[in-house]
Design a protein around this motif. Structure first.
Motif, PDB file in Angstrom:
ATOM      1  N   ASN A 142     -21.413  92.256 -67.126  1.00 31.04           N
ATOM      2  CA  ASN A 142     -22.100  91.562 -66.044  1.00 31.04           C
ATOM      3  C   ASN A 142     -22.894  92.574 -65.218  1.00 31.04           C
ATOM      4  O   ASN A 142     -22.648  93.770 -65.271  1.00 31.04           O
ATOM      5  N   GLY A 143     -23.835  92.076 -64.402  1.00 28.11           N
ATOM      6  CA  GLY A 143     -24.551  92.976 -63.510  1.00 28.11           C
ATOM      7  C   GLY A 143     -26.005  92.609 -63.327  1.00 28.11           C
ATOM      8  O   GLY A 143     -26.538  91.707 -63.988  1.00 28.11           O
ATOM      9  N   SER A 144     -26.650  93.336 -62.417  1.00 31.46           N
ATOM     10  CA  SER A 144     -28.056  93.075 -62.081  1.00 31.46           C
ATOM     11  C   SER A 144     -28.851  94.371 -62.056  1.00 31.46           C
ATOM     12  O   SER A 144     -28.313  95.430 -61.702  1.00 31.46           O
ATOM     13  N   ASN A 186     -20.073  92.407 -59.936  1.00 30.70           N
ATOM     14  CA  ASN A 186     -21.263  92.308 -60.780  1.00 30.70           C
ATOM     15  C   ASN A 186     -21.768  90.865 -60.921  1.00 30.70           C
ATOM     16  O   ASN A 186     -22.978  90.633 -61.038  1.00 30.70           O
ATOM     17  N   ILE A 187     -20.858  89.909 -60.923  1.00 30.41           N
ATOM     18  CA  ILE A 187     -21.280  88.496 -60.985  1.00 30.41           C
ATOM     19  C   ILE A 187     -22.016  88.115 -59.708  1.00 30.41           C
ATOM     20  O   ILE A 187     -23.029  87.409 -59.736  1.00 30.41           O
ATOM     21  N   VAL A 245     -29.290  91.531 -49.142  1.00 32.70           N
ATOM     22  CA  VAL A 245     -28.698  90.585 -48.200  1.00 32.70           C
ATOM     23  C   VAL A 245     -28.035  89.434 -48.961  1.00 32.70           C
ATOM     24  O   VAL A 245     -26.901  89.027 -48.657  1.00 32.70           O
ATOM     25  N   ALA A 246     -28.753  88.912 -49.954  1.00 29.49           N
ATOM     26  CA  ALA A 246     -28.201  87.809 -50.742  1.00 29.49           C
ATOM     27  C   ALA A 246     -26.935  88.232 -51.483  1.00 29.49           C
ATOM     28  O   ALA A 246     -26.006  87.425 -51.657  1.00 29.49           O
ATOM     29  N   PHE A 247     -26.906  89.486 -51.919  1.00 30.48           N
ATOM     30  CA  PHE A 247     -25.739  89.982 -52.654  1.00 30.48           C
ATOM     31  C   PHE A 247     -24.486  89.930 -51.803  1.00 30.48           C
ATOM     32  O   PHE A 247     -23.420  89.471 -52.252  1.00 30.48           O
ATOM     33  N   VAL A 248     -24.570  90.382 -50.567  1.00 29.54           N
ATOM     34  CA  VAL A 248     -23.395  90.352 -49.682  1.00 29.54           C
ATOM     35  C   VAL A 248     -22.947  88.911 -49.461  1.00 29.54           C
ATOM     36  O   VAL A 248     -21.738  88.609 -49.467  1.00 29.54           O
TER      37      VAL A 248
END
Length: 546
Positions: free
Chosen positions: A423-425, A467-468, A488-491
């Motif tokens: 998983n990851g970006s 990672n998801i 910001v969206a990640f948090v």
């Protein structure tokens, strides 16, 4: 006849310069020999006495040790050993050579020899001493002119080259706070162990020498709190590991780089953990004594020097004593020699539950050379998947801990089982601090896990969920290139996942590298009951009075 194989388990070396008030070498040795767990061998070391006074003291000490059936060795002085008729000597490289000492003392006497590097070891094996003293393990005030400290990794390197027929002890700065990890981490992959530890100040400078002996023996025979009790991975428990965060609200003690303190704190809070950024050594013992605590050691804004060393080692020591998980991030270890040496010193000086780094950093710690790094970034992944998995596996097996190599795919191993997570970006490598903050998440998952839990499961769960969340944040970008907006969206996505009841087992893309599974060869830790989490390793009344 050849000399007997002495019991070297608890090896006392005397020191008349660091005695407590109103004590003498004789009174300290006498007290030690009356302990429930007395020294198994004693070395009399006196650098400042005249020959006549040395012989007089040696005769008195030998009378004591003989009464208790404990061998007495004389440091350096073969003439004193001959005059006293004791069991042998311990020699250094500036003293009489072993073959000459053997001719003078006879075949039945014990002769020990100090070594501090492989060159000395090669010469020593040609002399056939009874045993070898490996050191110094750590810096020690009792011998200020000693060779550079070896650390546990240096001891392990030498021990692995010593034949099984040759006994070996470690010496130098060993006490009840570090003896467990010296014994545990010095084991080589083949299972070769030290035959004992030599202790000086921890006993000779103690106002309670009886308690000091008993405490050292008991500590040596307790399994370290940081040693895993098993190596299983239950993927069905991934969601439980997440839920434990909210149940226990773990505290994550950060000693981390200035660039990532804010994001590491915010991500810890998003999970439901409590971050604290403390670089005050006066707080370390109190923080480590709290329940459900993890520690992150991140050397990103590496300062070097004695202050940095004392800071990292002080936190490592306190959390090791309590059995708390320690996550070490050797940021930039592949970029400069100074960073590599500092990282190797940390790994050798204490027990890191998880070593987390990119390919260059992990290669550097494994001694394989590094991917070219222009700074603390990960550089370009150069190894194949099979090679990277094996590097992680081999380092974990060597250090007896969990090793994580981050990258386009993450590889993780505890030396018994090795996994690949996919998983990851792409944004994770484009926003400063995202990689470092993963250490905070891993520390929280480990600190919230049950005391006897195999921690590779919580670590995989932490990486997978992290990672998801990164993937989900990327999906919100609608194809546009906005790393700031993504952060910001990640948090937010991570916080949502932390509070959800989603089944992480179904979401985390993890595969075991079956070729590297070696459970049948992996030694399950054994030992006594040991301390329960939160108990002190201190001289309690029972030990002190025994």
């Amino acid at each position: 006849m050849p000399p007997p194989r002495p019991n070297l388990e608890l090896y006392l070396v005397t020191d008349s310069l660091n005695l407590p008030p109103n004590s003498t070498v004789y009174s300290q040795v006498e007290a030690c020999l009356s302990a429930k767990h007395p020294p198994t061998i004693v070395q009399l070391r006196e650098k400042h006495l005249s020959t006549a006074k040395f012989i007089e003291l040696a005769r008195d000490i030998h009378a004591l040790t003989s009464k208790h059936g404990v061998p007495l060795l004389i440091n350096d002085r073969v003439d004193v050993a001959l005059a006293v008729g004791c069991e042998g000597v311990h020699l250094g490289w500036d003293d009489m050579d072993v073959p000459t000492a053997r001719k003078l003392l006879g075949p039945e006497k014990i002769i020990g020899l100090s070594i501090s590097d492989h060159e000395q070891l090669e010469k020593a094996l040609g002399m056939d001493p009874t045993y070898l003293g490996i050191g110094p393990v750590f810096s020690t005030p009792t011998k200020p002119d000693h060779s550079p400290p070896l650390g546990t990794s240096g001891v392990r390197s030498l021990l692995s080259a010593i034949p099984l027929t040759m006994q070996a002890v470690a010496i130098g700065g060993i006490n009840h706070c570090n003896v467990q990890r010296v014994l545990f981490q010095s084991k080589d992959i083949a299972g070769r162990r030290l035959d004992g530890v030599a202790v000086i100040s921890a006993i000779m400078a103690s106002p309670l020498p009886v308690g000091a002996c008993n405490l050292l023996y008991e500590t040596m025979n307790w399994p370290p709190l940081f040693v895993p009790t098993g190596y299983s991975v239950r993927t069905e428990d991934f969601s439980i590991y997440r839920d434990n965060i909210h149940k226990h609200k773990p505290l994550v003690h950060h000693i981390t780089n200035n660039v990532v303190k804010s994001i590491s704190a915010n991500i810890s809070l998003a999970l439901g953990a409590s971050p604290i950024m403390s670089e005050n050594p006066a707080e370390f013992a109190d923080l480590a004594a709290l329940p459900n605590v993890g520690c992150v050691l991140n050397m990103g804004t590496f300062g070097g020097g004695r202050e940095s060393q004392d800071l990292f080692l002080g936190a490592l020591r306190e959390h090791n004593v309590r059995g708390n998980p320690v996550i070490f991030d050797p940021v930039g270890a592949g970029a400069t020699n100074a960073r590599r040496e500092f990282a190797q010193m940390i790994v050798g000086a204490g027990y890191c539950t998880v070593i987390k780094g990119n390919e260059g950093e992990i290669r550097s710690l494994a001694g394989l050379g590094a991917v070219k790094m222009r700074g603390v970034d990960g550089g370009r992944e150069e190894g194949s998947g099979e090679e990277l998995a094996k590097i992680v596996h081999d380092l974990a097996r060597l250090e007896y801990n969990i090793v994580l190599m981050t990258g386009p795919k993450d590889y993780i191993s505890n030396g018994a089982r090795t996994f690949c997570l996919s998983n990851g970006s792409k944004y994770q490598s484009r926003v400063t601090g995202i990689g470092c903050a993963l250490g905070s998440v891993i520390a929280a998952f480990c600190a919230a896990a049950p005391v006897d839990e195999s921690l590779i499961g919580p670590v995989i769960s932490a990486i997978g969920m992290y990672n998801i969340a990164a993937e989900r944040a990327e999906s919100l970008m609608d194809g546009s290139d906005q790393p700031g907006k993504w952060a910001v969206a990640f948090v937010d996505c991570l916080a949502a996942m932390a509070m959800s009841d989603e089944n992480l087992t179904e979401l985390i893309a993890v595969q075991e590298v079956k070729e590297l599974t070696n459970l049948e060869k992996w030694e399950t830790p054994t030992g006594g009951e040991g301390l329960k989490q939160g108990e002190d390793l201190k001289q309690d009344e029972d030990l002190a009075e025994a």
